[in-house]
Design a protein around this motif. Sequence first.
Motif: not given
Length: 161
Positions: A56-60, A62-70, A119-134
């Motif tokens: 629920l608490g996304l960081h910069v 996380d959002i950057t990785l989600l946008v780049v992934g999309a 994402g894992h190197l930069f400490g993102a909480t949404v690097a894999g799992g759900g973000a990968l599925m989306v």
Amino acid sequence: MSLGTLPNALVVVAIVIAVLVRRLSWSELENSDADVWRGPVILIGVGIYQLYNSHLGLHVVDITLLVVGAVIALIAGVASGRVAQVERRAGKVFYRLGLPGLGIMVAYLVVRLGLVGVGHLFGATVAGGGALMVSIGANLLTQSLVIQSKATHTVEEYTPQ
């Protein structure tokens, strides 16, 4: 790797393999064919649910990785959909990705998995799992929409007026 990550990875791998096997062989396509988009939409839904449930608490980062992934997913989806082969046979439309489409899909998956590592190197909480599925679901859905557009155009070319 947590215990919850392994089932996610297996689900993603199973869906991607099933979709790729189907899309590499000639398949009949109808504009109302739910099989083309059902898998990607389910994958996106499960991914969004997992993201919402656990992050629920996304960081910069996380959002950057989600946008780049999309963005990467959409570009690869359009590219693989554009190189897909669409043919009309006996009044029916058939499609397949072919080798160029497979190459684009493999390159996309390599880049996307690399993005998970970054994402894992930069400490993102949404690097894999759900973000990968989306991301993979968005890629496959975009590809499906482009293929359906090509199929519609192919039908219109051969329809007598």
